[in-house]
Design a protein around this motif. Structure first.
Motif, mmCIF file in Angstrom:
data_model
loop_
_atom_site.group_PDB
_atom_site.id
_atom_site.type_symbol
_atom_site.label_atom_id
_atom_site.label_comp_id
_atom_site.label_asym_id
_atom_site.label_seq_id
_atom_site.Cartn_x
_atom_site.Cartn_y
_atom_site.Cartn_z
ATOM 1 N N PRO A 116 -27.959 11.725 7.897
ATOM 2 C CA PRO A 116 -27.396 10.470 8.395
ATOM 3 C C PRO A 116 -26.104 10.639 9.204
ATOM 4 O O PRO A 116 -25.489 9.649 9.589
ATOM 5 C CB PRO A 116 -27.123 9.691 7.114
ATOM 6 N N ALA A 117 -25.708 11.848 9.517
ATOM 7 C CA ALA A 117 -24.423 12.074 10.199
ATOM 8 C C ALA A 117 -24.360 11.391 11.557
ATOM 9 O O ALA A 117 -23.335 10.799 11.901
ATOM 10 C CB ALA A 117 -24.171 13.571 10.349
ATOM 11 N N LEU A 118 -25.437 11.473 12.337
ATOM 12 C CA LEU A 118 -25.413 10.843 13.660
ATOM 13 C C LEU A 118 -25.355 9.323 13.569
ATOM 14 O O LEU A 118 -24.695 8.684 14.386
ATOM 15 C CB LEU A 118 -26.624 11.271 14.483
ATOM 16 N N ILE A 158 -22.596 7.398 15.570
ATOM 17 C CA ILE A 158 -22.979 6.558 16.710
ATOM 18 C C ILE A 158 -23.015 5.084 16.335
ATOM 19 O O ILE A 158 -22.713 4.220 17.171
ATOM 20 C CB ILE A 158 -24.345 7.015 17.272
ATOM 21 N N GLY A 159 -23.366 4.765 15.103
ATOM 22 C CA GLY A 159 -23.491 3.374 14.673
ATOM 23 C C GLY A 159 -22.250 2.527 14.928
ATOM 24 O O GLY A 159 -22.341 1.471 15.579
ATOM 25 N N ILE A 202 -32.524 8.828 18.618
ATOM 26 C CA ILE A 202 -32.154 10.126 18.056
ATOM 27 C C ILE A 202 -31.580 9.988 16.644
ATOM 28 O O ILE A 202 -32.045 10.649 15.715
ATOM 29 C CB ILE A 202 -31.141 10.849 18.974
ATOM 30 N N ALA A 203 -30.566 9.144 16.482
ATOM 31 C CA ALA A 203 -29.845 9.093 15.208
ATOM 32 C C ALA A 203 -30.699 8.557 14.055
ATOM 33 O O ALA A 203 -30.700 9.144 12.966
ATOM 34 C CB ALA A 203 -28.578 8.244 15.360
ATOM 35 N N VAL A 204 -31.405 7.466 14.286
ATOM 36 C CA VAL A 204 -32.217 6.891 13.198
ATOM 37 C C VAL A 204 -33.370 7.819 12.807
ATOM 38 O O VAL A 204 -33.594 8.041 11.612
ATOM 39 C CB VAL A 204 -32.692 5.466 13.548
ATOM 40 N N PRO A 205 -34.115 8.398 13.772
ATOM 41 C CA PRO A 205 -35.134 9.367 13.361
ATOM 42 C C PRO A 205 -34.558 10.572 12.605
ATOM 43 O O PRO A 205 -35.167 11.048 11.648
ATOM 44 C CB PRO A 205 -35.773 9.802 14.685
ATOM 45 N N ILE A 252 -26.854 2.888 26.576
ATOM 46 C CA ILE A 252 -26.967 4.302 26.221
ATOM 47 C C ILE A 252 -26.751 4.502 24.728
ATOM 48 O O ILE A 252 -27.497 5.241 24.076
ATOM 49 C CB ILE A 252 -25.973 5.145 27.043
ATOM 50 N N SER A 253 -25.756 3.809 24.172
ATOM 51 C CA SER A 253 -25.494 3.969 22.733
ATOM 52 C C SER A 253 -26.661 3.448 21.898
ATOM 53 O O SER A 253 -26.992 4.035 20.868
ATOM 54 C CB SER A 253 -24.183 3.276 22.336
#
Length: 106
Positions: free
Chosen positions: A40-42, A46-47, A29-32, A21-22
Motif C-alpha cells: 500500500p505504499a504508493l 499518491i492518494g 498503478i497504486a491501487v493494483p 495524471i494523479s
C-alpha cells in the motif's frame, strides 16, 4: 507553457492535467499494487496528493466559472464531472478549456 501560469484559465488547465495524471497513477498503478502485491505504499503516497489536487481543481473550477460567467448547466458541471472520470480532465481540457483560451485576447 508560460500561458498556464499567466491566466486563471491556464492555471485551471494545469491543475486539470496534474489531477488527471494523479488519478491515472492512483487507479492504474497504486491501487493494483495495493491489492495484487499487498504493497500500500504508493496509495499512501499518491492518494493524499491526488486528493489535494482534486480539491484545488474543484475550487479553481468554481472560481473560474464565476470569473468567466460560465452557465452551470452548459459548462461548469461538465468540468466538475471530468475530474471524477479517468481521462475526463484531458477531454475537457482539449474540447472546452483550450477553445476558451484560444478566444481570449493575448
Amino acid at each position: 507553457m508560460i500561458r498556464f501560469f499567466t491566466t486563471q484559465l491556464g492555471r485551471l488547465r494545469l491543475l486539470g492535467l496534474l489531477e488527471g495524471i494523479s488519478l491515472l497513477l492512483l487507479v492504474g498503478i497504486a491501487v493494483p499494487m495495493k491489492y495484487f502485491a499487498q504493497n500500500p505504499a504508493l496509495v499512501k503516497a499518491i492518494g493524499p496528493v491526488h486528493g489535494l489536487l482534486f480539491v484545488f481543481f474543484v475550487v479553481n473550477t468554481i472560481s473560474v466559472g464565476i470569473a468567466y460567467k460560465w452557465a452551470f448547466r452548459t459548462t461548469t458541471w461538465k468540468v466538475l464531472l471530468a475530474c471524477m472520470i479517468p481521462f475526463g480532465t484531458f477531454y475537457v481540457d482539449r474540447h472546452i478549456l483550450a477553445k476558451m483560451e484560444e478566444k481570449q485576447p493575448s
